[in-house]
Design an enzyme around this catalytic site. Sequence first.
Site, PDB file in Angstrom:
ATOM      1  N   LYS A  89       1.100  81.280   6.719  1.00  0.00           N
ATOM      2  CA  LYS A  89       0.440  80.159   6.309  1.00  0.00           C
ATOM      3  C   LYS A  89      -0.015  80.444   4.878  1.00  0.00           C
ATOM      4  O   LYS A  89      -0.040  79.305   4.097  1.00  0.00           O
ATOM      5  CB  LYS A  89      -1.133  80.031   6.933  1.00  0.00           C
ATOM      6  N   LYS A 111       8.055  78.116  16.237  1.00  0.00           N
ATOM      7  CA  LYS A 111       7.219  77.774  17.112  1.00  0.00           C
ATOM      8  C   LYS A 111       6.644  76.367  17.053  1.00  0.00           C
ATOM      9  O   LYS A 111       6.724  75.702  16.024  1.00  0.00           O
ATOM     10  CB  LYS A 111       5.944  78.920  16.730  1.00  0.00           C
ATOM     11  N   LYS A 162       1.197  72.545  15.461  1.00  0.00           N
ATOM     12  CA  LYS A 162       0.459  71.266  14.749  1.00  0.00           C
ATOM     13  C   LYS A 162       0.614  70.905  13.505  1.00  0.00           C
ATOM     14  O   LYS A 162       0.490  69.701  13.200  1.00  0.00           O
ATOM     15  CB  LYS A 162      -1.207  71.524  15.054  1.00  0.00           C
TER      16      LYS A 162
HETATM   17  P1  TYM Z   1      -4.507  77.021  17.652  1.00  0.00           P
HETATM   18  O1  TYM Z   1      -5.576  76.156  17.482  1.00  0.00           O
HETATM   19  O2  TYM Z   1      -3.438  77.330  16.934  1.00  0.00           O
HETATM   20  O3  TYM Z   1      -3.668  76.995  19.219  1.00  0.00           O
HETATM   21  C1  TYM Z   1      -4.487  76.783  20.091  1.00  0.00           C
HETATM   22  C2  TYM Z   1      -3.868  77.633  21.408  1.00  0.00           C
HETATM   23  O4  TYM Z   1      -2.652  77.111  21.699  1.00  0.00           O
HETATM   24  C3  TYM Z   1      -1.799  78.252  21.413  1.00  0.00           C
HETATM   25  N1  TYM Z   1      -0.386  77.769  21.126  1.00  0.00           N
HETATM   26  C4  TYM Z   1       0.663  77.945  21.859  1.00  0.00           C
HETATM   27  N2  TYM Z   1       1.157  78.175  23.060  1.00  0.00           N
HETATM   28  C5  TYM Z   1       2.580  78.128  23.245  1.00  0.00           C
HETATM   29  N3  TYM Z   1       3.291  77.743  22.305  1.00  0.00           N
HETATM   30  C6  TYM Z   1       3.227  77.103  21.019  1.00  0.00           C
HETATM   31  N4  TYM Z   1       4.185  76.843  20.462  1.00  0.00           N
HETATM   32  C7  TYM Z   1       1.588  77.216  20.716  1.00  0.00           C
HETATM   33  N5  TYM Z   1       0.912  76.817  19.613  1.00  0.00           N
HETATM   34  C8  TYM Z   1      -0.404  77.108  19.888  1.00  0.00           C
HETATM   35  C9  TYM Z   1      -2.251  79.291  20.778  1.00  0.00           C
HETATM   36  O5  TYM Z   1      -1.910  80.832  21.081  1.00  0.00           O
HETATM   37  C10 TYM Z   1      -3.646  79.038  21.249  1.00  0.00           C
HETATM   38  O6  TYM Z   1      -4.108  79.987  22.222  1.00  0.00           O
HETATM   39  N6  TYM Z   1      -6.746  81.434  16.155  1.00  0.00           N
HETATM   40  C11 TYM Z   1      -6.506  80.432  17.128  1.00  0.00           C
HETATM   41  C12 TYM Z   1      -7.888  79.887  17.405  1.00  0.00           C
HETATM   42  C13 TYM Z   1      -9.057  80.959  17.879  1.00  0.00           C
HETATM   43  C14 TYM Z   1      -9.262  81.437  18.962  1.00  0.00           C
HETATM   44  C15 TYM Z   1     -10.197  82.214  18.807  1.00  0.00           C
HETATM   45  C16 TYM Z   1      -8.710  81.456  20.071  1.00  0.00           C
HETATM   46  C17 TYM Z   1     -10.008  81.054  16.916  1.00  0.00           C
HETATM   47  N7  TYM Z   1     -11.086  81.901  17.661  1.00  0.00           N
HETATM   48  C18 TYM Z   1     -10.917  83.120  19.716  1.00  0.00           C
HETATM   49  C19 TYM Z   1      -8.870  82.532  21.013  1.00  0.00           C
HETATM   50  C20 TYM Z   1     -10.142  83.171  20.999  1.00  0.00           C
HETATM   51  C21 TYM Z   1      -5.659  79.360  16.892  1.00  0.00           C
HETATM   52  O7  TYM Z   1      -5.347  79.131  15.855  1.00  0.00           O
HETATM   53  O8  TYM Z   1      -5.197  78.579  17.826  1.00  0.00           O
END
Ligand code: TYM
Length: 340
Positions: A118, A201, A204
């Site tokens: 990022k 990957k 979003k």
């Molecule tokens: P975020 O918002 O990017 O994504 C949310 C969840 O979706 C999963 N994910 C994917 N899984 C499979 N294939 C993909 N292409 C894919 N893209 C996203 C992510 O692994 C995630 O589970 N840092 C985290 C948010 C967060 C969080 C937390 C998660 C903040 N605090 C505490 C767990 C516990 C994030 O950016 O997710």
Amino acid sequence: MTKKPSSKQRVLSGVQPSGDLHIGNYLGALKNWVDSQDEFENFFCIVDLHAITVPYEPSELREKTREVAAMYFACGIDPSRSVVFVQSHVSEHAELAWLLNCATPMGWLGRMHQYKEKSEQQKGQVFVGLFDYPVLMAADILLYDADRVPVGEDQKQHVELTRDIAQSLNSRLGQSVFTIPQPFIPGVAARVMGLDDPKKKMSKSTSTPHHAVGLLDEPKTILKKFKRAVTDSGRSIRFDEERHGLHNLLSIYQSMTGETAEAIEAHFEGKGYGDLKREVAEATISRIEPIQKRYREITDDPAALDRLLLEGAERARAVANVTLERAFDAMGFLRPRLKK
Ligand code: TYM
């Protein structure tokens, strides 16, 4: 101060209200939260404080936050069985993040893959918050004494860092202040790849038109996106990790249908990529159409949604505050019992 009274293991996870949720978010995270909702005591958070670590549009954050919350409920998260709340509504997250900041070496954060990726995309405009992002995530997890953190594979490194921070503080303080969490990564579709580039990957923040299948995409858009998915020049339809595009489509199909890899290979025996793409699209549409219907019902009544989030924040704070006070006490702070 006691830790969790329930005999069930605790789960915490979250999604950022940035961009449009896609099938990677669903298969990597949301679907698993819903599937194991009865087994655990669940806390699901909309992590709005994380969403401002990269440039964002303030006028959109509120709506995006409601959108993600509505999507949690539409996917099947039930507020009577899970606590759903917005991260910024529970100020303990930011407070614990500060305590953890003062115990996290910069070198640990510099190694995070997501930060490296990022910060490259930000080109010269990298905020401290982006570097510190994983510490706030550690606070999210540790505040709830979470045993399990169900996430997609891309977040595994962050959960491992959370373990390291918790273990090092526990050992420095000579007491078990924090519960050590485990990442929980799905066996299939833990890393859904972009349809336009199956080596990247699904994300979003990628805006190319055929990259991601959005959870709110119309059926005809979904079909079009899958039809254009990048594959290879091979013929046989087999789970082969070296054939990235094909493997991605098969994994999506497997996770959407719940069938075994053997049954899927037998089903596609003698068929071509065109059939596979159409059937993956159909399986996706039949899975997400009911979700879209519920989503529309929920977003028709934003006041009811806000009430649910307020109740969720109250339930979350009751737990988070106990952990925060435990951390303040263990770290030597003078804590008169002030009323909030
Ligand atoms: P975020 O918002 O990017 O994504 C949310 C969840 O979706 C999963 N994910 C994917 N899984 C499979 N294939 C993909 N292409 C894919 N893209 C996203 C992510 O692994 C995630 O589970 N840092 C985290 C948010 C967060 C969080 C937390 C998660 C903040 N605090 C505490 C767990 C516990 C994030 O950016 O997710």
